[in-house]
Write a protein that holds these residues in place. Structure first.
Motif, short mmCIF file in Angstrom:
data_model
loop_
_atom_site.label_atom_id
_atom_site.label_comp_id
_atom_site.label_asym_id
_atom_site.label_seq_id
_atom_site.Cartn_x
_atom_site.Cartn_y
_atom_site.Cartn_z
N SER A 41 29.92 16.50 -41.81
CA SER A 41 30.14 14.96 -40.85
C SER A 41 31.67 15.15 -40.07
CB SER A 41 29.59 13.62 -41.22
OG SER A 41 30.95 13.31 -42.22
N SER A 42 32.25 14.57 -39.33
CA SER A 42 33.42 14.27 -38.85
C SER A 42 34.49 14.09 -39.59
CB SER A 42 33.75 14.87 -37.61
OG SER A 42 32.57 12.86 -37.58
N LYS A 72 32.52 31.49 -42.79
CA LYS A 72 31.88 31.17 -41.40
C LYS A 72 30.33 31.17 -41.00
CE LYS A 72 36.93 30.62 -39.46
NZ LYS A 72 37.79 31.52 -37.98
N ILE A 73 30.20 30.43 -41.03
CA ILE A 73 28.51 30.36 -41.19
C ILE A 73 28.01 30.31 -39.65
CG2 ILE A 73 26.14 29.72 -41.14
CD1 ILE A 73 26.99 28.55 -44.17
N LYS A 74 27.53 31.54 -38.76
CA LYS A 74 26.96 31.50 -37.71
C LYS A 74 26.40 30.34 -37.08
CE LYS A 74 28.40 36.39 -36.50
NZ LYS A 74 28.15 37.64 -36.47
N ILE A 83 19.75 19.73 -41.48
CA ILE A 83 20.32 18.75 -41.45
C ILE A 83 21.75 18.71 -41.17
CG2 ILE A 83 21.47 20.56 -43.52
CD1 ILE A 83 21.79 18.63 -45.62
N SER A 84 22.26 17.81 -41.09
CA SER A 84 23.64 17.30 -40.71
C SER A 84 24.61 18.61 -40.91
CB SER A 84 24.11 15.90 -40.03
OG SER A 84 24.65 15.46 -41.59
N HIS A 85 25.45 19.53 -40.29
CA HIS A 85 26.98 20.05 -40.60
C HIS A 85 27.83 20.24 -39.48
CE1 HIS A 85 23.67 23.01 -38.94
NE2 HIS A 85 24.69 23.44 -38.07
N VAL A 86 29.55 20.69 -39.59
CA VAL A 86 29.65 20.71 -38.55
C VAL A 86 30.25 22.44 -37.82
CG1 VAL A 86 32.10 20.62 -37.66
CG2 VAL A 86 30.67 18.28 -39.12
N LEU A 87 29.53 22.68 -37.05
CA LEU A 87 29.33 24.19 -36.94
C LEU A 87 30.87 24.86 -36.49
CD1 LEU A 87 26.49 24.59 -34.07
CD2 LEU A 87 26.94 25.18 -36.55
#
Length: 268
Positions: A41-42, A72-74, A83-87
């Motif tokens: 989350s942020s 760094k997952i593209k 699932i939520s994630h912050v790119l």
């Protein structure tokens, strides 16, 4: 410890684990596989910061924990992961180790109870006291066992600093928070009938001072290398790390370690 590597995913996420933080397994640009925990989350990523701090300090203690990196997952490599994630934020990655098995309440008896394994367990337990890790105990060892080398390997540091408590001073572990009260510890203790444990404690005390001094050097590296995307205020991290090196904290950790060790030895 050298500056932490920054890697990139090179293919889709291979697997997602169902454990607490739902980590993912991904192949990275150094051609190795990493188990990655990510910003979900942020809000401030306290748990990721603790993983980061714990891994750095474990290296200073020479505990044999897995190598770490920022990954760094593209965006397109998250396909199929719901699932939520912050790119924009890098993940915290631990290099996947081969030839190891999880230590659990149902598998610990497979560990050969050698004197060296017992020494490793003592050092891991002391590290947990010092780093205030409340998540390694009889129900949740967070340990791997290298079958070929006969080594115990600590993992998972998301609950150090009293389970990510940055607002209050550090507090000591209770007897149920430590691996010293586990069946694993007693299993290893049984293999040390001829070991002079009092002499070992004296050796560990000397090593403790050396490990703490090495850890002290890591403070600035941690501050410099913490990803800004995780939003951890550097001043808060600096103040929390400083608590680890207060003389009273260091002494109290040692005293509690010795007390709990004696209590559990006497249970045999």
């Amino acid at each position: 410890m050298a500056q932490i590597p920054i890697l990139y995913s090179i293919k889709n996420i291979e697997h997602q684990y169902s454990t607490g933080e739902n980590p993912v397994q991904v192949m990275c640009s150094d051609m190795n596989t990493y188990i990655c925990k990510y910003m979900r989350s942020s809000v401030i990523a306290y748990k990721l910061a603790c993983e980061f701090i714990g891994a750095y300090m474990a290296k200073a203690w020479n505990l044999g924990s897995p190598d770490i990196s920022l990954v760094k997952i593209k965006p397109n490599h998250w396909e199929g992961i719901d699932i939520s994630h912050v790119l924009s934020a890098p993940a915290f990655g631990c290099k996947k180790m081969e030839g190891v098995a999880d230590i659990t309440p149902s598998t610990y008896e497979n560990i050969e109870p050698t004197e060296e394994a017992f020494r490793q367990m003592l050092k891991i337990a002391l590290f947990d006291f010092w780093i205030a890790n409340e998540d390694r105990n009889s129900n949740n060892a967070n340990l791997l066992y290298d079958v070929n080398k006969g080594k115990i390997i600590p993992i998972d540091y998301g609950c150090i600093l009293n389970t990510t408590t940055f607002d209050f001073p550090l507090s000591q572990l209770t007897i149920t928070d430590t691996i010293l009260s586990s069946d694993i510890f007693h299993h290893l203790l049984k293999g040390c009938k001829n070991l002079d444990i009092d002499t070992e404690i004296k050796k560990i005390k000397k090593e403790y001072a050396v490990c703490v001094n090495r850890s002290k050097i890591q403070q600035q590296f941690i501050i410099n290398d913490l990803p800004r995307e995780w939003k951890m205020p550097s001043q808060i991290v600096t103040e929390k790390l400083a608590q680890l090196f207060e003389s009273k904290w260091i002494e109290d950790c040692w005293n509690n370690f010795v007390e709990y060790l004696e209590d559990n030895r006497n249970d045999e």
